[in-house]
Design a protein around this motif. Structure first.
Motif, PDB file in Angstrom:
ATOM      1  N   HIS A  72      26.000 -29.220  -4.647  1.00  0.00           N
ATOM      2  CA  HIS A  72      24.695 -29.532  -3.104  1.00  0.00           C
ATOM      3  C   HIS A  72      25.027 -30.136  -1.908  1.00  0.00           C
ATOM      4  O   HIS A  72      26.611 -30.657  -1.808  1.00  0.00           O
ATOM      5  N   PRO A  73      25.092 -30.350  -0.902  1.00  0.00           N
ATOM      6  CA  PRO A  73      25.755 -30.376   0.050  1.00  0.00           C
ATOM      7  C   PRO A  73      25.919 -31.616   0.118  1.00  0.00           C
ATOM      8  O   PRO A  73      27.057 -31.974   1.149  1.00  0.00           O
ATOM      9  N   VAL A  74      24.922 -32.945   0.065  1.00  0.00           N
ATOM     10  CA  VAL A  74      25.474 -33.818  -0.013  1.00  0.00           C
ATOM     11  C   VAL A  74      25.371 -35.046  -0.499  1.00  0.00           C
ATOM     12  O   VAL A  74      26.672 -35.986  -1.021  1.00  0.00           O
ATOM     13  N   LYS A 138      15.726 -26.687  -8.233  1.00  0.00           N
ATOM     14  CA  LYS A 138      14.803 -26.517  -7.582  1.00  0.00           C
ATOM     15  C   LYS A 138      13.699 -24.720  -7.699  1.00  0.00           C
ATOM     16  O   LYS A 138      15.010 -24.108  -7.875  1.00  0.00           O
ATOM     17  N   GLU A 176      17.174 -21.740   6.049  1.00  0.00           N
ATOM     18  CA  GLU A 176      17.810 -23.311   6.438  1.00  0.00           C
ATOM     19  C   GLU A 176      17.498 -24.308   5.294  1.00  0.00           C
ATOM     20  O   GLU A 176      18.393 -24.138   4.628  1.00  0.00           O
ATOM     21  N   TYR A 177      16.479 -23.075   3.913  1.00  0.00           N
ATOM     22  CA  TYR A 177      15.880 -24.163   3.243  1.00  0.00           C
ATOM     23  C   TYR A 177      16.998 -24.647   2.056  1.00  0.00           C
ATOM     24  O   TYR A 177      17.790 -25.125   1.057  1.00  0.00           O
ATOM     25  N   ARG A 179      20.388 -23.129   2.876  1.00  0.00           N
ATOM     26  CA  ARG A 179      21.660 -24.741   3.375  1.00  0.00           C
ATOM     27  C   ARG A 179      21.440 -26.115   3.246  1.00  0.00           C
ATOM     28  O   ARG A 179      22.195 -26.844   2.957  1.00  0.00           O
ATOM     29  N   ARG A 180      20.053 -26.239   2.821  1.00  0.00           N
ATOM     30  CA  ARG A 180      20.014 -27.600   2.630  1.00  0.00           C
ATOM     31  C   ARG A 180      20.108 -28.586   1.176  1.00  0.00           C
ATOM     32  O   ARG A 180      20.544 -29.329   0.894  1.00  0.00           O
ATOM     33  N   ASN A 181      19.723 -27.106   0.066  1.00  0.00           N
ATOM     34  CA  ASN A 181      19.741 -27.237  -0.787  1.00  0.00           C
ATOM     35  C   ASN A 181      21.186 -26.675  -1.732  1.00  0.00           C
ATOM     36  O   ASN A 181      22.043 -27.691  -2.747  1.00  0.00           O
ATOM     37  N   ALA A 183      26.020 -26.060  -1.211  1.00  0.00           N
ATOM     38  CA  ALA A 183      27.327 -25.957   0.074  1.00  0.00           C
ATOM     39  C   ALA A 183      28.109 -24.268  -0.081  1.00  0.00           C
ATOM     40  O   ALA A 183      27.871 -23.753  -0.957  1.00  0.00           O
TER      41      ALA A 183
END
Length: 613
Positions: A72-74, A138, A176-177, A179-181, A183
């Protein structure tokens, strides 16, 4: 490169499912996977691990199109995205409730967002690597041949499910979805942790069913199971509104999810305050459901009934009637004690008469008595005679036997049963057991070894029972209420399950509860007390009524003690088909494994060459 990849994928999927991949599925891979790889490339996620045709933990015939594994990127934690790829160009809701959708060239289909959500739940709830972190998984749908306009009904439904759905019109939104979930980092370690993590044991059906019927749990229905469930709901809604009828026939082997669909439907229609009932032709199954699912709660106990009860029922007195174990439907309804349960009408006709939508769930390879007439052809013929439209749905899943489709096919080949329901094929050659990490097949050298092995499983907290073909007498109990050890093999002897249907005989439970009550392991069960039920481990004694000769099983009626199969009116061909079905039922009662012992020495040698090779 693509051809090499597709060939390798087809080989792996065949090994996983135990059956060849259809040409249509290979074409779907070619088009959908190629497009999705381009999406990943455009998203800059080339390092993410891509798991194709990811099998569900307890049903290897069901698989998610793609599972992406990465970081996960975050949060920097392991992250997974389950992707459902569809080639649909358009889809239109069958009615305003949008449970089912018309897709050109296909039967009515469930919402793909609902389907992928079930996959997501199966993965999140069963893999040990995700314990305490179900949010790490997800789910998303991508319809790369559709546009926002052509699947407008689907887009409305997806918002309700909470699973994003993207078409070719929203390709940028999908990028975009992702990329948000995920990395842009290597995902192989995340994939390894998922693939190597332990899988939770499948919850016992009766325990799960007790929760489902009370609305505090649910069965995660997959693929054709979900389509069947939504089709029945839609047919019931439309038939009740229009005061018409519709017959639904759901066909599947043992463990394919028929009873899970049935109980899910009962729960849903209880919730809707519809008139619904669940019936079987087996006293053992019905009484077991009343005890373990209804748990003697009057609110639920009345939903579980017998086919005979509808002999003279009111026309369309129910909105929905679930006829589970419908292969056990009789020619007509007959009861010695209740006149209202007797009728000369065909029992199938009585069931169709009773509800706007009667649903027949059956497995023709479980027809084990000559007076059982529950076949697809018979139900269709009766529906046509009554001028009632019908649907037929075939289930391919396998949730029993460790989800092993390989074992299910191995048993069919072993017994010479054909791939289609109701068929048998003496030309099939039995195969060596190839092994399956999800299901164990053990050949016992003696009945003592079988019992010792299974008793050890009981000591480990697992459920186990011993069963046998009906080749020994079934005596009445002694005056002191002890059971007579009729099943004799050398110096080893055990009694059949008790004859009584009411009370215990000493420490032995009544016949209806042999499969579930304490003390049942000490007796031998037969097909009539085991059918429709399951155990972690099952022992099967193959009696002298089915022996191996010249590399194949041969039926021998002179060794049978089954009063329904030995009369002269039963042809040799009928006996052969029924006795093969009997052992098919017994051999597929286990969730984790089976222990087999053959009474005939030549048959033991034959099985040893197949199982121990």
């Amino acid at each position: 490169m693509e051809n090499t990849l597709l060939k390798k994928l087809a080989e792996n999927v065949k090994r996983q499912r135990g059956q060849a991949v259809r040409t249509a599925e290979k074409k779907a891979w070619l088009h959908s996977l190629s497009e999705f790889v381009r999406v990943l490339d455009d998203a800059g996620l080339g390092a993410v691990e891509v798991l194709v045709e990811f099998p569900m933990p307890h049903c290897k015939l069901s698989s998610a199109d793609v599972v992406l594994a990465g970081v996960h990127p975050v949060t920097r934690a392991d992250a997974y995205v389950v992707v459902e790829l569809k080639q649909w160009g358009s889809a239109t809701a069958v009615d305003a409730d949008a449970d089912l959708f018309e897709v050109p060239g296909l039967p009515p289909k469930s919402h793909p967002a609902e389907q992928v959500l079930k996959y997501r739940n199966q993965i999140a709830n069963n893999f040990g690597a995700l314990d305490g972190h179900p949010e790490a998984v997800k789910a998303v749908v991508y319809l790369h041949n559709a546009t926002h306009t052509t699947v407008g009904d689907l887009l409305l439904g997806a918002a309700v499910e909470g699973v994003p759905l993207f078409t070719s019109s929203e390709r940028g939104g999908l990028i975009e979805y992702l990329r948000r979930n995920l990395a842009d980092e290597p995902g192989h370690l995340s994939a390894d942790r998922l693939l190597q993590s332990p899988i939770r044991p499948n919850q016992h059906f009766l325990r799960k069913a007790a929760d489902v019927i009370r609305g505090v749990g649910q069965f995660d229905l997959l693929d054709q199971q979900l389509d069947a469930y939504n089709l029945v709901n839609a047919r019931t809604r439309l038939a009740s509104q229009a005061n018409t009828k519709r017959v639904v026939i759901i066909v599947g082997g043992p463990g394919s999810g028929k009873s899970a669909i049935a109980l899910s439907l009962v729960r849903e229609h209880i919730r809707q305050n519809n008139r619904v009932a669940y019936a079987t032709g087996s006293r053992t199954v019905t009484k077991t459901l009343r005890q373990h699912v209804a748990r003697k709660d009057a609110q639920f106990e009345g939903f579980f009934r017998y086919f005979m009860e509808f002999a003279n029922s009111k026309h369309n007195g129910l909105d929905l009637l679930i006829a589970d174990e419908a292969h056990r439907v009789r020619k007509n309804s007959s009861d010695r004690f209740r006149a209202e349960w007797r009728s000369n009408d065909p029992q199938i006709k009585s069931i169709i008469n009773a509800a706007h939508v009667p649903v027949f769930l059956l497995d023709e390879h479980q027809v084990v008595k000559p007076d059982e007439v529950g076949t697809v052809a018979a139900i269709i013929a009766q529906a046509q005679a009554l001028d009632v439209a019908y649907d037929v749905i075939r289930l391919d899943g396998q949730w029993r036997c460790g989800g092993s489709a390989v074992y299910d096919q191995w048993v069919l080949d072993l017994l010479g049963l054909g791939p289609s329901d109701g068929e048998w094929n003496g030309g099939i050659d039995p195969e060596k057991w190839p092994g399956d990490p999800n299901f164990d097949v053990v050949l016992a050298n003696s009945p003592e070894d079988m019992e010792e092995f299974l008793r050890a499983k009981l000591s480990d907290g697992l459920s186990a029972r011993m069963t046998a073909g009906f080749c020994w007498p079934w005596s009445d109990p002694n005056p002191d209420k002890t059971l007579i050890p009729d099943v004799i093999l050398g110096t080893w002897a055990r009694p059949w399950n008790a004859k009584t249907t009411r009370d215990r005989i000493g420490s032995a439970p009544s016949s209806h509860y042999w499969a579930t009550a304490d003390g049942g392991f000490e007796q031998i069960g037969c097909v009539y007390t085991a059918q429709g039920l399951e155990f972690d481990w099952v022992g099967v004694i193959i009696g002298p009524d089915l022996v191996a000769r010249a590399g194949k099983f041969v039926p021998r009626r002179e060794y049978s003690r089954d009063k329904d199969l030995i009369p002269a009116r039963v042809t040799y061909e009928q006996f052969g088909r029924h006795v093969r079905n009997v052992y098919k039922v017994l051999l597929t009662r286990g969730l984790r494994g089976v222990v087999i012992y053959a009474a005939d020495p030549e048959t033991r040698e034959f099985l040893a060459a197949l199982i121990n090779a």
